[in-house]
Design an enzyme around this catalytic site. Structure first.
Site, PDB file in Angstrom:
ATOM      1  N   LYS A  13     -12.283  44.807   2.805  1.00  0.00           N
ATOM      2  CA  LYS A  13     -13.524  44.245   3.317  1.00  0.00           C
ATOM      3  C   LYS A  13     -14.716  44.781   2.542  1.00  0.00           C
ATOM      4  O   LYS A  13     -15.621  44.036   2.163  1.00  0.00           O
ATOM      5  CB  LYS A  13     -13.656  44.744   4.754  1.00  0.00           C
ATOM      6  CG  LYS A  13     -13.846  43.725   5.784  1.00  0.00           C
ATOM      7  CD  LYS A  13     -14.248  44.495   7.038  1.00  0.00           C
ATOM      8  CE  LYS A  13     -13.494  44.038   8.218  1.00  0.00           C
ATOM      9  NZ  LYS A  13     -13.983  44.662   9.450  1.00  0.00           N
ATOM     10  N   ASP A  67     -16.962  42.290  11.805  1.00  0.00           N
ATOM     11  CA  ASP A  67     -15.752  42.300  12.620  1.00  0.00           C
ATOM     12  C   ASP A  67     -15.073  40.963  12.403  1.00  0.00           C
ATOM     13  O   ASP A  67     -15.703  39.903  12.487  1.00  0.00           O
ATOM     14  CB  ASP A  67     -16.039  42.530  14.106  1.00  0.00           C
ATOM     15  CG  ASP A  67     -14.765  42.961  14.816  1.00  0.00           C
ATOM     16  OD1 ASP A  67     -14.266  44.064  14.518  1.00  0.00           O
ATOM     17  OD2 ASP A  67     -14.229  42.183  15.636  1.00  0.00           O
ATOM     18  N   SER A  68     -13.804  41.022  12.070  1.00  0.00           N
ATOM     19  CA  SER A  68     -13.126  39.795  11.660  1.00  0.00           C
ATOM     20  C   SER A  68     -11.679  39.814  12.112  1.00  0.00           C
ATOM     21  O   SER A  68     -11.164  40.842  12.557  1.00  0.00           O
ATOM     22  CB  SER A  68     -13.213  39.645  10.139  1.00  0.00           C
ATOM     23  OG  SER A  68     -12.942  40.870   9.496  1.00  0.00           O
ATOM     24  N   PHE A 146      -6.387  41.212   0.450  1.00  0.00           N
ATOM     25  CA  PHE A 146      -5.966  42.302   1.342  1.00  0.00           C
ATOM     26  C   PHE A 146      -5.547  41.705   2.685  1.00  0.00           C
ATOM     27  O   PHE A 146      -5.647  40.488   2.893  1.00  0.00           O
ATOM     28  CB  PHE A 146      -7.117  43.303   1.539  1.00  0.00           C
ATOM     29  CG  PHE A 146      -8.285  42.767   2.329  1.00  0.00           C
ATOM     30  CD1 PHE A 146      -9.235  41.961   1.718  1.00  0.00           C
ATOM     31  CD2 PHE A 146      -8.433  43.056   3.684  1.00  0.00           C
ATOM     32  CE1 PHE A 146     -10.307  41.452   2.456  1.00  0.00           C
ATOM     33  CE2 PHE A 146      -9.511  42.551   4.422  1.00  0.00           C
ATOM     34  CZ  PHE A 146     -10.441  41.747   3.799  1.00  0.00           C
ATOM     35  N   GLY A 147      -5.086  42.586   3.563  1.00  0.00           N
ATOM     36  CA  GLY A 147      -4.783  42.182   4.939  1.00  0.00           C
ATOM     37  C   GLY A 147      -3.805  41.021   5.026  1.00  0.00           C
ATOM     38  O   GLY A 147      -2.740  41.028   4.392  1.00  0.00           O
ATOM     39  N   LYS A 169     -12.379  32.607  -3.042  1.00  0.00           N
ATOM     40  CA  LYS A 169     -12.277  33.109  -1.657  1.00  0.00           C
ATOM     41  C   LYS A 169     -13.677  33.185  -1.042  1.00  0.00           C
ATOM     42  O   LYS A 169     -13.879  32.832   0.108  1.00  0.00           O
ATOM     43  CB  LYS A 169     -11.561  34.467  -1.603  1.00  0.00           C
ATOM     44  CG  LYS A 169     -11.316  34.900  -0.157  1.00  0.00           C
ATOM     45  CD  LYS A 169     -10.571  36.192   0.037  1.00  0.00           C
ATOM     46  CE  LYS A 169     -10.560  36.542   1.536  1.00  0.00           C
ATOM     47  NZ  LYS A 169     -10.133  37.909   1.821  1.00  0.00           N
ATOM     48  N   HIS A 174     -14.022  32.795   5.714  1.00  0.00           N
ATOM     49  CA  HIS A 174     -14.826  33.169   6.887  1.00  0.00           C
ATOM     50  C   HIS A 174     -15.954  34.138   6.497  1.00  0.00           C
ATOM     51  O   HIS A 174     -17.099  33.963   6.882  1.00  0.00           O
ATOM     52  CB  HIS A 174     -13.903  33.799   7.935  1.00  0.00           C
ATOM     53  CG  HIS A 174     -13.015  34.902   7.412  1.00  0.00           C
ATOM     54  ND1 HIS A 174     -12.302  34.796   6.233  1.00  0.00           N
ATOM     55  CD2 HIS A 174     -12.769  36.152   7.868  1.00  0.00           C
ATOM     56  CE1 HIS A 174     -11.646  35.907   6.027  1.00  0.00           C
ATOM     57  NE2 HIS A 174     -11.910  36.756   6.989  1.00  0.00           N
TER      58      HIS A 174
HETATM   59  P1  ITT Z   1     -13.720  48.213  10.060  1.00  0.00           P
HETATM   60  O1  ITT Z   1     -13.757  47.979  11.562  1.00  0.00           O
HETATM   61  O2  ITT Z   1     -13.909  49.635   9.702  1.00  0.00           O
HETATM   62  O3  ITT Z   1     -14.638  47.283   9.329  1.00  0.00           O
HETATM   63  P2  ITT Z   1     -11.032  47.138  10.314  1.00  0.00           P
HETATM   64  O4  ITT Z   1      -9.926  46.904   9.342  1.00  0.00           O
HETATM   65  O5  ITT Z   1     -10.693  47.896  11.572  1.00  0.00           O
HETATM   66  O6  ITT Z   1     -12.232  47.849   9.523  1.00  0.00           O
HETATM   67  P3  ITT Z   1     -11.563  44.786  11.930  1.00  0.00           P
HETATM   68  O7  ITT Z   1     -11.490  45.535  13.209  1.00  0.00           O
HETATM   69  O8  ITT Z   1     -12.658  43.780  11.752  1.00  0.00           O
HETATM   70  O9  ITT Z   1     -11.693  45.766  10.675  1.00  0.00           O
HETATM   71  O10 ITT Z   1     -10.158  44.100  11.698  1.00  0.00           O
HETATM   72  C1  ITT Z   1     -10.003  43.032  10.831  1.00  0.00           C
HETATM   73  C2  ITT Z   1      -8.510  42.776  10.622  1.00  0.00           C
HETATM   74  O11 ITT Z   1      -8.363  41.470  10.070  1.00  0.00           O
HETATM   75  C3  ITT Z   1      -7.911  43.756   9.603  1.00  0.00           C
HETATM   76  O12 ITT Z   1      -6.539  43.933   9.875  1.00  0.00           O
HETATM   77  C4  ITT Z   1      -8.118  43.021   8.292  1.00  0.00           C
HETATM   78  O13 ITT Z   1      -7.194  43.399   7.303  1.00  0.00           O
HETATM   79  C5  ITT Z   1      -7.966  41.562   8.714  1.00  0.00           C
HETATM   80  N1  ITT Z   1      -8.860  40.739   7.897  1.00  0.00           N
HETATM   81  C6  ITT Z   1     -10.191  40.545   8.048  1.00  0.00           C
HETATM   82  N2  ITT Z   1     -10.684  39.791   7.056  1.00  0.00           N
HETATM   83  C7  ITT Z   1      -9.639  39.493   6.263  1.00  0.00           C
HETATM   84  C8  ITT Z   1      -9.505  38.776   5.077  1.00  0.00           C
HETATM   85  O14 ITT Z   1     -10.551  38.229   4.465  1.00  0.00           O
HETATM   86  N3  ITT Z   1      -8.289  38.661   4.546  1.00  0.00           N
HETATM   87  C9  ITT Z   1      -7.216  39.221   5.138  1.00  0.00           C
HETATM   88  N4  ITT Z   1      -7.249  39.955   6.236  1.00  0.00           N
HETATM   89  C10 ITT Z   1      -8.460  40.088   6.814  1.00  0.00           C
END
Ligand code: ITT
Length: 191
Positions: A13, A67-68, A146-147, A169, A174
């Site tokens: 992120k 937050d995502s 990522f993620g 991207k 989003h």
């Molecule tokens: P911070 O709260 O410290 O910002 P976090 O990873 O805990 O970090 P969130 O609570 O917002 O953040 O959780 C977001 C989840 O969704 C997390 O597992 C991310 O990897 C995933 N995510 C968010 N945006 C993404 C993206 O663009 N591509 C892939 N996964 C994403």
């Protein structure tokens, strides 16, 4: 230049947020690693505001938070705000999601991103949200991003997020859409 604390501990992120903010007049700095925020909100917007306000108050600086997460239709919107808490690693989270969906034919999902900006007094100054529809694949595809990126397929691009360039991207995701709304408003702020 005024300091803006990027209030995230997620390196994927962070990289995108830095990329999207690079041409602004703000001096970006990282959140102190030991400053953790409890995400007790019930919506993406609430959690983004909570993170921005907490970090702004603790540092006495402007702070921006994201937050995502991924909301899957066939799972009644899960994992949603619990996307980060769905497993211990990106791989675990993906496997859990694919395990819950099994061979379900409805693969429709949305990635959602809420961004909040707080001033040094801890008041919310900006609040935006972006959403990107897509499909959950049956197995990961691509090794960028990522993620959940490798399992999120965007029809208009015919690619997963993990197969897109950072620019593509940014154009459809989003987070990219949330920043598209945020940046002109951010440019109007005189800190
Ligand atoms: P911070 O709260 O410290 O910002 P976090 O990873 O805990 O970090 P969130 O609570 O917002 O953040 O959780 C977001 C989840 O969704 C997390 O597992 C991310 O990897 C995933 N995510 C968010 N945006 C993404 C993206 O663009 N591509 C892939 N996964 C994403």
């Amino acid at each position: 230049m005024t300091t803006l604390i990027v209030a995230t501990g997620n390196p994927g992120k962070l990289k995108e947020m830095q990329q999207y903010l690079q041409d602004t007049d703000w001096d970006l700095q990282l959140k102190p690693a030991d400053l953790e925020v409890d995400e007790t909100g019930t919506t993406f917007a609430e959690n983004a505001r909570l993170k921005a306000v907490t970090v702004a108050k603790a540092t006495g600086q402007w702070a921006i938070a994201d937050d995502s997460g991924l909301a899957v239709d066939a799972l009644d919107g899960r994992p949603g705000i619990y996307s980060a808490r769905y497993g211990a690693s990106d791989g675990d989270r993906i496997q859990r999601l694919l395990g819950e969906l099994k061979d379900c034919r409805d693969r429709q999902a949305q990635f959602i991103c809420a961004i909040a900006l707080a001033n040094p007094q801890g008041a919310i100054v900006l609040d935006v949200q972006g959403c990107c529809p897509g499909q959950i694949l049956h197995q990961p595809q691509g090794d960028g991003g990522f993620g959940y990126d490798p399992i999120f397929w965007v029809e208009a691009e015919e690619k997963t997020f993990a197969e897109m360039s950072p620019e593509r991207k940014k154009a459809c995701s989003h987070r990219g859409l949330a920043f598209k709304e945020l940046l002109p408003k951010l440019a109007e702020i005189e800190p």
